[in-house]
Design an enzyme around this catalytic site. Structure first.
Site, short mmCIF file in Angstrom:
data_model
loop_
_atom_site.label_atom_id
_atom_site.label_comp_id
_atom_site.label_asym_id
_atom_site.label_seq_id
_atom_site.Cartn_x
_atom_site.Cartn_y
_atom_site.Cartn_z
N ASN A 22 0.86 -1.19 0.00
CA ASN A 22 0.00 0.00 0.00
C ASN A 22 0.89 1.24 0.00
O ASN A 22 1.76 1.37 0.87
CB ASN A 22 -0.91 0.00 1.24
CG ASN A 22 -1.88 1.17 1.24
OD1 ASN A 22 -1.46 2.32 1.35
ND2 ASN A 22 -3.16 0.88 1.13
N SER A 45 -5.17 -0.30 -2.92
CA SER A 45 -5.67 1.04 -2.65
C SER A 45 -6.80 0.87 -1.64
O SER A 45 -7.75 0.11 -1.90
CB SER A 45 -6.17 1.67 -3.94
OG SER A 45 -6.43 3.03 -3.73
N GLU A 46 -6.72 1.54 -0.50
CA GLU A 46 -7.60 1.19 0.62
C GLU A 46 -9.07 1.55 0.38
O GLU A 46 -9.93 1.14 1.15
CB GLU A 46 -7.10 1.76 1.94
CG GLU A 46 -7.11 3.28 2.06
CD GLU A 46 -5.77 3.88 1.69
OE1 GLU A 46 -5.01 3.27 0.91
OE2 GLU A 46 -5.48 5.00 2.18
N ASN A 47 -9.36 2.30 -0.68
CA ASN A 47 -10.77 2.54 -0.99
C ASN A 47 -11.43 1.32 -1.64
O ASN A 47 -12.62 1.35 -1.92
CB ASN A 47 -10.93 3.78 -1.88
CG ASN A 47 -10.09 3.73 -3.14
OD1 ASN A 47 -8.94 3.31 -3.10
ND2 ASN A 47 -10.67 4.13 -4.24
N SER A 87 -11.49 -4.29 2.60
CA SER A 87 -10.21 -3.66 2.37
C SER A 87 -9.42 -3.54 3.68
O SER A 87 -8.23 -3.83 3.74
CB SER A 87 -10.43 -2.26 1.77
OG SER A 87 -9.20 -1.61 1.57
#
Lengths: 208, 230
Positions: A22, A45-47, A87
């Site tokens: 990340n 991507s943490e979204n 996520s």
């Protein structure tokens, strides 16, 4: 002294084949430019996306496809999408191998401050507190000193923390460092820098 | 009884009241329930407590409810893109509860799953942990976070069928599936209402049981940060 790209390139050397990584906003985003093409590395991507591709061409722009910095992005053949809870199950559950993020301050015991300046900057921590608490290895990239020339590598952080004792490695314009028992160990000195220069620019405890 | 309503305004009928808690899906301006937010603005309900990862921008998304001062408190992880938010917060007009993004998602997931709270490492040793129960498991310290249950959940999906089964598209999924579960009532707005049986049951992201009302919306899908390859 390393510039932004050289710091990013140094961080990329830490990424190994097969890793899930990340990358934070700012200099960490540049790291993806330096990951060797022969390595199978998956960017999270943490979204809600694994397998983040490069920025799009004008014709590829899709409002439903953004990264955690809200930038338009593209997908790859290996891409998967998922909910925010899934996520952060990846992040908090220790499934992500490495997080590379920026910082305002780092202490010599690995404390990290990068989300808030009281009374001044109210933006929020986003996913940073989750990342530093859950990811296997946390690497910080930051300028060694602030605009006034003061050390950002301190004995104790003065700003509200993002995490306590969470930083594993640190890359600054002066070199690469590791957080060890008792302080910050110098791993590599950037070309053109010296130990004396680092010593003078560091308030935290340095271990050679 | 059909779940399909003709408009956002009608779908909100009987569901809104002053001081209510709303959970809203979306990340930045991606995957936000645009029409439902606009309808809530028109209905002028106030003192809202809104849990949403972000607060939109000044003139779009949740930001339009800030302009009309309908929001009493935001529960968010990141509000950096909104100048009006900053102004109201720094002047004390607006309450703000920062939640780490994963904690916010998990609070919603837990709220929807009947789990009243959970322990997490996230935030230990920071201001987030202040006043919260600390507990050690296998030598590591965790804090107790409470679940979030909303009076109303509003989500945006790509496709929905009359049963309320939903499919999201790409990163517009984000918080939406978690938000959908944590509301006492959930309204979904979709880009397309497809006939029953046309969604592959194996590919449904939110099963219809979580969705009470459904509307067809028109979406601007504004892009916050258009970044192109060089």
């Amino acid at each position: 002294m390393w510039d932004r790209n050289e710091m990013a390139a140094r961080a990329a050397k830490e990424i190994k084949d097969g890793m899930y990584v990340n990358l934070g906003i700012g200099i960490p985003t540049l790291v993806s430019n330096f990951i060797p093409k022969n390595l199978n590395v998956t960017l999270q991507s943490e979204n809600g996306m694994l397998g983040m591709g490069p920025f799009p061409k004008e014709s590829e722009v899709d409002p439903d496809l953004i990264n955690a910095g809200k930038q338009t992005i593209t997908e790859l053949d290996k891409t998967s999408y998922f909910s925010s809870a899934d996520s952060f199950a990846m992040i908090r559950g220790g499934h992500i191998d490495m997080a590379i993020l920026g910082a305002m301050e780092v202490s010599d015991s690995g404390d990290l401050a990068n989300w808030m300046i009281p009374g001044k900057l109210v933006k929020g921590m986003g996913g940073a507190m989750d990342l530093v608490a859950g990811v296997k290895r946390v690497i910080v990239i930051m300028d060694h000193t602030n605009k006034k020339g003061e050390s950002k590598l301190l004995k104790e952080c003065t700003l509200p923390l993002t995490g306590k004792g969470v930083v594993d490695s640190l890359i600054t314009n002066y070199g690469m460092f590791e957080v060890v028992k008792g302080g910050i160990k110098i791993v590599e000195i950037a070309e053109g820098s010296s130990f004396e220069e680092i010593r003078a620019a560091t308030l935290g405890n340095l271990i050679v | 009884m059909s779940k399909v309503f003709p408009s956002a305004r009608e779908a909100l009928d009987g569901l809104v009241f002053d001081g209510m808690k709303i959970a809203a899906g979306g990340f930045g301006l991606c995957g936000i329930p645009e029409e439902l937010i606009e309808a809530i603005r028109v209905l002028k309900v106030k003192d809202l407590v809104i849990a949403s990862n972000n607060a939109g921008v000044d003139d779009f998304g949740i930001g339009i409810l800030l302009q009309t001062k309908q929001v009493k408190k935001m529960i968010s992880s990141y509000v950096g893109e909104n100048a009006e938010f900053m102004r109201q917060y720094l002047s004390g007009e607006l309450e703000l509860e920062f939640n780490p993004q994963g904690t916010l998602a998990e609070r919603m997931r837990a709220g929807g799953a009947g789990i009243p709270g959970f322990y997490t490492k996230t935030g230990v040793g920071t201001v987030i942990a202040e006043g919260k129960e600390h507990k050690d498991f296998k030598g590591k310290t965790y804090i107790l976070e409470e679940a979030f249950v909303a009076d109303l959940a509003i989500v945006k999906a790509w496709k929905g069928d009359p049963e309320g089964n939903l499919v999201y598209r790409k990163t517009a999924r984000n918080f939406n599936p978690n938000v959908a579960t944590c509301g006492k009532t959930c309204i979904a707005e979709v880009e397309e209402i497809v006939p029953e049986g046309s969604l592959d049951p194996d590919h449904i992201h939110t099963p219809g049981i979580f969705v009470n009302r459904l509307i067809l919306g028109e979406h601007e899908k504004r892009i916050e940060n258009r970044t192109l390859t060089r």
